[in-house]
Design an enzyme around this catalytic site. Sequence first.
Site, PDB file in Angstrom:
ATOM      1  CG  ASN A  71      -1.534   2.037  -1.321  1.00 58.36           C
ATOM      2  OD1 ASN A  71      -2.478   2.639  -1.833  1.00 58.36           O
ATOM      3  ND2 ASN A  71      -0.945   1.023  -1.908  1.00 58.36           N
ATOM      4  CB  CYS A 108      -0.773   0.500   4.948  1.00 59.90           C
ATOM      5  SG  CYS A 108       0.257  -0.948   4.664  1.00 59.90           S
ATOM      6  CD  GLU A 126      -5.111  -0.747   5.810  1.00 61.58           C
ATOM      7  OE1 GLU A 126      -4.244  -0.138   5.138  1.00 61.58           O
ATOM      8  OE2 GLU A 126      -5.352  -1.949   5.658  1.00 61.58           O
ATOM      9  CB  CYS A 183      -2.502  -1.704   9.218  1.00 58.80           C
ATOM     10  SG  CYS A 183      -1.633  -0.682   8.009  1.00 58.80           S
TER      11      CYS A 183
END
Length: 134
Positions: A45, A56, A58, A92
């Site tokens: 992140n 984030c 991901e 996400c």
Amino acid sequence: MNKSTLERLVKAAGAARMFAYAPYSGFPVGAAVLTAKGKIYTGCNVEAASSGATCCAERTAIYKAVSEGDTEIVAVCCLADTDEPLAPCGICRQVIMEWGPEIEVVMANTKGETRVMPIGDLLPAAFTRNDLSK
Ligand code: THU
């Protein structure tokens, strides 16, 4: 997903978490994306003083893969120091779903616990590109 692939992803996400830039939340997250080529892209992140600009872990990892032309995403792992394996946020989930409902999401924590679910189960009744084609 076999055990050694899962372990590789969790290890890569854990290593990427060390690079997290999270001075506002104090909540470092790591992620790892596996593509059909067998490549792993990692992410963490990245926060900003204007909190809405935060990315984030991901999405950082997915954007790294896609921006290198590697779009056949097979699995996404996310990891944080949480009581339960970290579940990806709603934004996400939507971004993971963009690359297919079968993508395996490996949720993990620093205790070594994992939980694996397809993104289609984590984001049921999703809005997708098919809804735009009418
Ligand atoms: N965060 C992630 O990177 N991934 C998640 O799945 C949950 C939340 C980040 C965003 C923000 O930097 C911090 O964790 C607190 O929300």
